[in-house]
Enzyme design. Structure first.
Site, mmCIF file in Angstrom:
data_model
loop_
_atom_site.group_PDB
_atom_site.id
_atom_site.type_symbol
_atom_site.label_atom_id
_atom_site.label_comp_id
_atom_site.label_asym_id
_atom_site.label_seq_id
_atom_site.Cartn_x
_atom_site.Cartn_y
_atom_site.Cartn_z
ATOM 1 N N SER A 1 0.830 -1.217 0.000
ATOM 2 C CA SER A 1 0.000 0.000 0.000
ATOM 3 C C SER A 1 0.862 1.264 0.000
ATOM 4 C CB SER A 1 -0.967 -0.001 1.185
ATOM 5 O OG SER A 1 -0.292 -0.271 2.382
ATOM 6 N N HIS B 1 -1.958 -8.833 2.257
ATOM 7 C CA HIS B 1 -1.602 -7.577 2.949
ATOM 8 C C HIS B 1 -2.713 -7.279 3.963
ATOM 9 C CE1 HIS B 1 0.338 -3.820 3.580
ATOM 10 N NE2 HIS B 1 -0.046 -3.143 2.515
ATOM 11 N N HIS C 1 5.799 -12.985 7.380
ATOM 12 C CA HIS C 1 5.952 -11.581 6.987
ATOM 13 C C HIS C 1 7.050 -11.474 5.945
ATOM 14 C CE1 HIS C 1 6.349 -7.206 7.309
ATOM 15 N NE2 HIS C 1 5.119 -7.262 7.769
ATOM 16 N N ARG D 1 3.781 -5.449 17.135
ATOM 17 C CA ARG D 1 2.395 -4.962 17.138
ATOM 18 C C ARG D 1 1.456 -6.088 17.599
ATOM 19 N NH1 ARG D 1 2.101 -3.098 11.071
ATOM 20 N NH2 ARG D 1 2.959 -5.199 10.928
ATOM 21 N N ASP E 1 -1.822 -8.881 12.199
ATOM 22 C CA ASP E 1 -3.209 -9.270 11.938
ATOM 23 C C ASP E 1 -3.676 -10.476 12.746
ATOM 24 O OD1 ASP E 1 -3.496 -7.237 10.042
ATOM 25 O OD2 ASP E 1 -2.538 -8.464 8.507
HETATM 26 N N1 HAX Z 1 1.197 -20.171 6.094
HETATM 27 C C1 HAX Z 1 1.617 -21.088 5.207
HETATM 28 N N2 HAX Z 1 2.618 -20.898 4.347
HETATM 29 C C2 HAX Z 1 3.269 -19.737 4.430
HETATM 30 C C3 HAX Z 1 2.932 -18.749 5.360
HETATM 31 C C4 HAX Z 1 1.833 -18.994 6.203
HETATM 32 N N3 HAX Z 1 1.398 -18.094 7.071
HETATM 33 N N4 HAX Z 1 3.759 -17.690 5.192
HETATM 34 C C5 HAX Z 1 4.588 -18.016 4.190
HETATM 35 N N5 HAX Z 1 4.289 -19.254 3.720
HETATM 36 C C6 HAX Z 1 4.876 -19.938 2.562
HETATM 37 C C7 HAX Z 1 4.637 -19.062 1.333
HETATM 38 O O1 HAX Z 1 3.298 -19.242 0.825
HETATM 39 C C8 HAX Z 1 5.701 -19.538 0.402
HETATM 40 O O2 HAX Z 1 5.270 -20.765 -0.168
HETATM 41 P P1 HAX Z 1 5.611 -21.156 -1.702
HETATM 42 O O3 HAX Z 1 7.104 -21.220 -1.739
HETATM 43 O O4 HAX Z 1 4.922 -22.444 -1.883
HETATM 44 O O5 HAX Z 1 5.050 -20.043 -2.535
HETATM 45 C C9 HAX Z 1 6.859 -19.817 1.360
HETATM 46 O O6 HAX Z 1 6.276 -19.973 2.651
HETATM 47 C C10 HAX Z 1 7.878 -18.703 1.413
HETATM 48 O O7 HAX Z 1 7.226 -17.479 1.666
HETATM 49 P P2 HAX Z 1 7.971 -16.306 2.472
HETATM 50 O O8 HAX Z 1 9.127 -15.875 1.646
HETATM 51 O O9 HAX Z 1 8.230 -16.713 3.866
HETATM 52 O O10 HAX Z 1 6.845 -15.174 2.540
HETATM 53 P P3 HAX Z 1 6.585 -13.986 1.513
HETATM 54 O O11 HAX Z 1 7.528 -12.870 1.822
HETATM 55 O O12 HAX Z 1 6.518 -14.450 0.128
HETATM 56 O O13 HAX Z 1 5.106 -13.561 1.935
HETATM 57 C C11 HAX Z 1 3.342 -13.162 3.457
HETATM 58 C C12 HAX Z 1 4.824 -12.940 3.164
HETATM 59 C C13 HAX Z 1 2.942 -12.275 4.628
HETATM 60 C C14 HAX Z 1 2.515 -12.765 2.250
HETATM 61 C C15 HAX Z 1 3.113 -14.659 3.823
HETATM 62 O O14 HAX Z 1 3.830 -14.976 4.991
HETATM 63 C C16 HAX Z 1 1.650 -15.011 3.993
HETATM 64 O O15 HAX Z 1 0.974 -15.323 2.996
HETATM 65 N N6 HAX Z 1 1.114 -14.989 5.259
HETATM 66 C C17 HAX Z 1 -0.277 -15.221 5.514
HETATM 67 C C18 HAX Z 1 -1.098 -13.983 5.146
HETATM 68 C C19 HAX Z 1 -0.847 -12.834 6.107
HETATM 69 O O16 HAX Z 1 -0.847 -13.007 7.314
HETATM 70 N N7 HAX Z 1 -0.653 -11.621 5.562
HETATM 71 C C20 HAX Z 1 -0.488 -10.399 6.377
HETATM 72 C C21 HAX Z 1 0.921 -9.878 6.375
HETATM 73 C C22 HAX Z 1 1.059 -8.642 7.219
HETATM 74 C C23 HAX Z 1 0.564 -7.471 6.486
HETATM 75 O O17 HAX Z 1 1.075 -7.002 5.480
HETATM 76 N N8 HAX Z 1 -0.511 -6.920 6.932
HETATM 77 O O18 HAX Z 1 -1.020 -5.934 6.252
#
Ligand code: HAX
Length: 423
Positions: free
Chosen positions: A232, A262, A308, A317, A363
């Site tokens: 964002s 996000h 994250h 947080r 979150d």
């Molecule tokens: N559950 C299961 N698998 C997860 C995971 C979770 N909570 N977090 C990461 N992974 C997986 C990813 O999907 C990825 O899998 P693939 O290789 O199969 O694609 C792998 O672990 C590596 O990912 P990463 O490098 O650790 O994480 P990214 O930087 O790509 O993504 C995310 C970060 C926050 C998007 C990710 O951890 C996620 O999807 N979390 C769940 C959703 C979430 O809580 N989002 C809120 C984030 C905070 C925020 O911005 N708030 O606004």
């Protein structure tokens, strides 16, 4: 000193400093970009300047040098002043800022009509972003830009637009809640309340002991900023770098916040907990929570609220919300599941070995606290996040104009180019 005066006194020095850094060190290399980063969403590529806040992978959010856990007793107004100036306001400056926002809080009538005209099924984030975008015609920045204001002065109308937007957004967001979820007519602002407490008041949530207002103050502080590489903030800054005004930039940025990876994650987190509770049929045991989460991973789903892109420790947080829950609602059933998840999920994510960060993010806990107070419509949660994040998005945008930040335009490359590079 009044916020605008304070900024005006700081800006010449900041410009001079940036100019001198670029002049004296213009070719100094500060990092390389690997193929992994090219294909991996630019993680860790140092390519943006953001002074409002920073996110250390092992510290979490730090606002102007102060860790967020040391700011949990502050008001969002104080945080906004801090984001912009690097200092907390005196009691007198805080009062002046509150008065200023209050004097700008009147929402134009057409905004209510636009919200009313949207279909009932419209997501609250679409309602919010539409309402923000339609106010674009009010932009002082655009008017002054069109009138030929020089770029050194453009931060001033940007400041005015941002202050207007911040002042109006609680009424707009509160009305969206009441309209979308049939909560009755719009509640007028109480001009004696601070910004976050007034938002809580306009939502119309029952709050006999005032603790929901306290929660909203904390919520607005914790979500206010998270440096500028997240979806964002980066989107807002990219749009603003084309000299689009704040209404275009913030509504665009918030469209990014509406994504499940996000800001929408806070909605997803609570949906996940409520669904788990329903599927299991009773207060789940630890073994049941573990099986449920494992099953999610086996089906290639993510566990909302965990992981994250930058952090590699428990998000402070989250810790702030967890502490608040322990203190205020220790026996709440949904909150207890949040505590169970905190105990169980990191272990299974570590065991799975994929997520780089197995720890909870902001979150993972916030929804359970809102749920306790009867704010159970989780589709609305990202709007709360947005109201708070507008503080950071606008502070960053004011600073970008103050520093005459250039058009953001990184270089893309083709797959063939990559193949040639790697031989
Ligand atoms: N559950 C299961 N698998 C997860 C995971 C979770 N909570 N977090 C990461 N992974 C997986 C990813 O999907 C990825 O899998 P693939 O290789 O199969 O694609 C792998 O672990 C590596 O990912 P990463 O490098 O650790 O994480 P990214 O930087 O790509 O993504 C995310 C970060 C926050 C998007 C990710 O951890 C996620 O999807 N979390 C769940 C959703 C979430 O809580 N989002 C809120 C984030 C905070 C925020 O911005 N708030 O606004």
């Amino acid at each position: 000193m009044l916020l605008k005066e304070k900024l005006a006194s700081q800006i010449p020095g900041l410009r001079e400093e940036a100019k001198s850094i670029v002049k004296n060190y213009n070719t100094k290399v500060i990092g390389d970009v690997t193929i992994d980063q090219l294909y991996g969403g630019m993680r860790g590529v140092k390519s943006l300047i953001c002074d409002t806040s920073e996110v250390g992978l092992d510290t979490g959010l730090i606002i102007r040098g102060i860790p967020i856990l040391e700011l949990t007793d502050k008001l969002p107004e104080e945080i906004f002043y801090l984001l912009l100036t690097g200092e907390l306001p005196s009691a007198e400056d805080l009062k002046a800022l509150e008065k200023d926002w209050d004097s700008r809080s009147n929402v134009p009538d057409y905004v209510w009509k636009v919200i009313d005209s949207l279909p009932k099924e419209t997501h609250p984030m679409v309602m919010l972003n539409t309402a923000i975008l339609v106010m674009e015609n009010e932009s002082e920045f655009r008017k002054q830009y069109d009138a030929g204001l020089g770029k050194d002065k453009l931060w001033e109308p940007m400041f005015e637009d941002c202050m207007n937007l911040i002042a109006r957004v609680p009424s707009i967001a509160a009305y969206i809640y009441r309209k979308k979820f049939n909560k009755g007519p719009r509640i007028e602002s109480d001009h004696n309340l601070d910004w976050a407490a007034d938002y809580a008041h306009m939502l119309g949530i029952e709050d006999k002991d005032g603790s929901f207002k306290k929660l909203m103050r904390l919520y607005m502080v914790l979500h206010s900023d998270h440096e500028s590489g997240n979806v964002s903030a980066f989107s807002t800054q990219t749009i603003g770098s084309a000299l689009s005004d704040i209404y275009y930039a913030v509504s665009g940025g918030l469209n990014g916040l509406a994504g499940p990876l996000h800001g929408l994650a806070n909605q997803e987190c609570l949906r996940f907990i409520v669904q788990m509770r329903k599927d299991i049929g009773h207060s789940p045991t630890d073994a049941e929570v573990k099986d449920y989460c494992q099953n999610l991973l086996n089906n290639k789903r993510v566990i909302p609220g965990y992981g994250h892109a930058v952090l590699r420790v428990t998000d402070p947080r989250f810790t702030a919300f967890l502490n608040w829950g322990k203190e205020n609602i220790p026996n709440d059933e949904t909150f207890k599941i949040v505590e169970q998840l905190f105990d169980i999920v990191p272990k299974i994510l570590i065991e799975q070995g994929k997520a780089k960060d197995p720890w909870p993010n902001v979150d993972a806990a916030s929804g359970s606290l809102l749920f306790h107070y009867g704010l159970t419509e989780y589709e609305y949660y990202t709007v709360l996040f947005s109201v708070s994040r507008i503080l950071g998005l606008t502070a960053q945008s004011i600073m970008a104009r103050a520093m005459n930040a250039p058009l953001i335009r990184p270089k893309s490359v083709t797959t063939n180019w990559v193949k040639n590079q790697i031989g």
